[in-house]
Write an enzyme that holds these catalytic residues in place. Sequence first.
Site, PDB file in Angstrom:
ATOM      1  NE  ARG A  54       8.146  -4.541  -0.867  1.00  7.43           N
ATOM      2  CZ  ARG A  54       7.445  -5.210   0.052  1.00  7.43           C
ATOM      3  NH1 ARG A  54       6.338  -5.779  -0.275  1.00  7.43           N
ATOM      4  NH2 ARG A  54       7.870  -5.276   1.300  1.00  7.43           N
ATOM      5  CB  THR A  55      14.697  -3.236  -2.786  1.00  9.54           C
ATOM      6  OG1 THR A  55      13.579  -2.408  -2.477  1.00  9.54           O
ATOM      7  CG2 THR A  55      15.730  -2.442  -3.545  1.00  9.54           C
ATOM      8  CE  LYS A  82      32.601 -13.448  12.440  1.00 11.47           C
ATOM      9  NZ  LYS A  82      33.388 -14.080  11.382  1.00 11.47           N
ATOM     10  NE  ARG A 104      16.574  -1.175   1.209  1.00 11.85           N
ATOM     11  CZ  ARG A 104      15.284  -1.442   1.061  1.00 11.85           C
ATOM     12  NH1 ARG A 104      14.642  -2.138   1.984  1.00 11.85           N
ATOM     13  NH2 ARG A 104      14.633  -1.028   0.004  1.00 11.85           N
ATOM     14  CG  HIS A 132      13.981   3.164  -2.287  1.00 13.24           C
ATOM     15  ND1 HIS A 132      14.642   2.379  -3.211  1.00 13.24           N
ATOM     16  CD2 HIS A 132      13.157   2.313  -1.611  1.00 13.24           C
ATOM     17  CE1 HIS A 132      14.228   1.121  -3.088  1.00 13.24           C
ATOM     18  NE2 HIS A 132      13.329   1.059  -2.122  1.00 13.24           N
TER      19      HIS A 132
HETATM   20  N1   CP Z   1       9.569  -0.882  -1.449  1.00 14.02           N
HETATM   21  C1   CP Z   1      10.616  -1.449  -0.850  1.00 14.02           C
HETATM   22  O1   CP Z   1      11.715  -0.913  -0.828  1.00 14.02           O
HETATM   23  O2   CP Z   1      10.370  -2.683  -0.270  1.00 14.02           O
HETATM   24  P1   CP Z   1      11.466  -3.572   0.486  1.00 14.02           P
HETATM   25  O3   CP Z   1      11.854  -2.819   1.745  1.00 14.02           O
HETATM   26  O4   CP Z   1      10.775  -4.874   0.797  1.00 14.02           O
HETATM   27  O5   CP Z   1      12.640  -3.736  -0.419  1.00 14.02           O
END
Ligand code: CP
Length: 307
Positions: A54-55, A82, A104, A132
Amino acid sequence: HKHILGIEHLSREDIFQILDTAAGFKEINTRAIKKVPTLRGRTIINLFFEASTRTRTSFEIAGKRLSADTVNISASSSSVVKGETLEDTARNIEAMHPDIIVMRHGASGAPHYLAERLNCAIVNAGDGAHEHPSQALLDLFTIREKKGSLEGLKVAIVGDIAHSRVARSNLYALTRVGAEVRLAGPGTMVPPGIEKLGAEVHHDINDAIRDADVVMMLRIQLERQGKTLLPSLREFSRFYGLNQDNLKLARPDALVMHPGPMNRGVEIASSVADGPQNVILDQVENGVAVRMALLYLVAGGEAAEES
Ligand code: CP
């Protein structure tokens, strides 16, 4: 703000500015031609060291809908395998003059580390068990859209609180806008002292969801548990899973939310995940508009000229 590293340091006014900006962008996503020139000429790099559906996708779509050039780098197919360090990786990316790095990482504080060392804007797309922010903002956007306002709402957040960056960011965001947050989970999954951040803590799911306006379920983060899972998955599901019976304790118009990915049959029964109260895909839809707002605001809130 130059960066979006977390909700902790955002004010109530900052949060509403982001939600209101996202509301303006939401309509673009339903047009036949879903693109505006707002960030034309800007370059956004999505740097993902952990898996995401999603993110990552919605940050990429958000950038593209605003006409920015978006580039995705996943650590597993980069020179990180590497042995290149985070700082070297980021400095090399910065040498290509991106305007924004969306990042991320499995380590809490990784985006803060880069923000201190690089000149471009950093947006945290999830750092370890820390924050998040874009998820919490899309959650607030969805709640406000469905309920009309946020102040005074009772929001239950249930499950693996200790490992959840979603829970932490939502706790900061919801308390800042005047919602009442109740956390519930087994003692092994609720960090000691979290009530100091303004939440009620329960170990019985029923106490958290009784009369709630919103029930937000969290994924049990199997990849972040220690050697032993306590309670077992079966016990967790039995005592902390949301199902049609315990959902009856919440208000009849309570929203059922989940950030995804779901462990169906563990923290949430499929009958509830797919039931009439769920807004889980509304959360995903709103994620694009909220991320458009974040990219726009971090880029300085200036639109490219139409021509
Ligand atoms: N909600 C969320 O962060 O989903 P993803 O890990 O798929 O990005």
